[in-house]
Design an enzyme around this catalytic site. Sequence first.
Site, PDB file in Angstrom:
ATOM      1  N   PRO A   2       0.918   7.077  -8.398  1.00 43.66           N
ATOM      2  CG  PRO A   2      -0.686   8.271  -9.462  1.00 43.66           C
ATOM      3  CD  PRO A   2      -0.132   6.917  -9.383  1.00 43.66           C
ATOM      4  CD  GLU A   3       2.684   5.166  -2.636  1.00 40.90           C
ATOM      5  OE1 GLU A   3       2.550   5.188  -1.412  1.00 40.90           O
ATOM      6  OE2 GLU A   3       3.674   4.668  -3.191  1.00 40.90           O
TER       7      GLU A   3
END
Length: 266
Positions: A2-3
């Site tokens: 996840p960014e």
Amino acid sequence: MPELPEVETVVRGLNEQVKGREVLALVHCAPHLRRRDARLPSLVGEQFIEFTRRGKYIIARLSSARQLLIHLRMSGRLLLLPPAKKRDKHAHLILRLSNTGEHLIFHDTRKFGVVEFLDERHSGFHSLGPEATRITGSQLTGAMKGVKRSIKAFLLDQTKLAGIGNIYADEALHRAGIRPARLAMRIKPGEARVLARAIRLILQSAIRRMGTTFDSYIGVNGKPGEYSRHLKVYNRKGDACRRCGSTIRKTRVAGRGTHYCPGCQF
DNA sequence: ATTCTCACCTGTTAGC
DNA sequence: TGCTAACAGGTGAGAA
């Protein structure tokens, strides 16, 4: 995994579904999490007041005025699910919540993720650069001065810019027409302006589409992100560039798999 | 000071 | 088909 857009999506999901609820019981807490923070059992009795995001960190404000810091790293997920008969072996923290008895689960295959109370010793959190969603060209130009690393390594450095990861670094550089291996200090102010704008627009667009699911990311509600269909270079090695038709290449820059178009990035 | 490399852990996939 | 090696969206410690 996840960014920034994925973490933002998770935070929104938590505010919709978990905010205001109380922790009724600690159903499970894995040893590796408890070793990092022995205070986790004291979550029982806490109410989740609000969830916020800083870079890729999730912050839960609690009724005791303490703050819980969560980082999903590569494979972490936060899921709201009905109690299961059999505990998933990657469910490392399970909290039973008020009202419905549903479980808030921290699920993390690779165990890189972190759940702990926020305090002074969190150097990573306290040294974060400006939010990537609001970065300007002049901020970038200033921060890149004298930086002898690649622009890609620079974008991934959370102390320079908070929230960008491997997917959005490649996407932003493609949109800006800049090769990932270029030295940061060689990026001209005009290019920095274009890059800053590319970063803002791509992140905004990805947030609207609830992030990118490349492999394993899913939101609190179990739904995958829909930005995957809009990726221009990431995971498109060998495919045609949607802008110029050249074949997308994959190389290694800053120790990470890096995708770019040789036809429209310079 | 800055930059690079490796380690953390498990699962999947590319290549032989 | 089966085995092995390489790789995966992140970051921190320690080495250069």
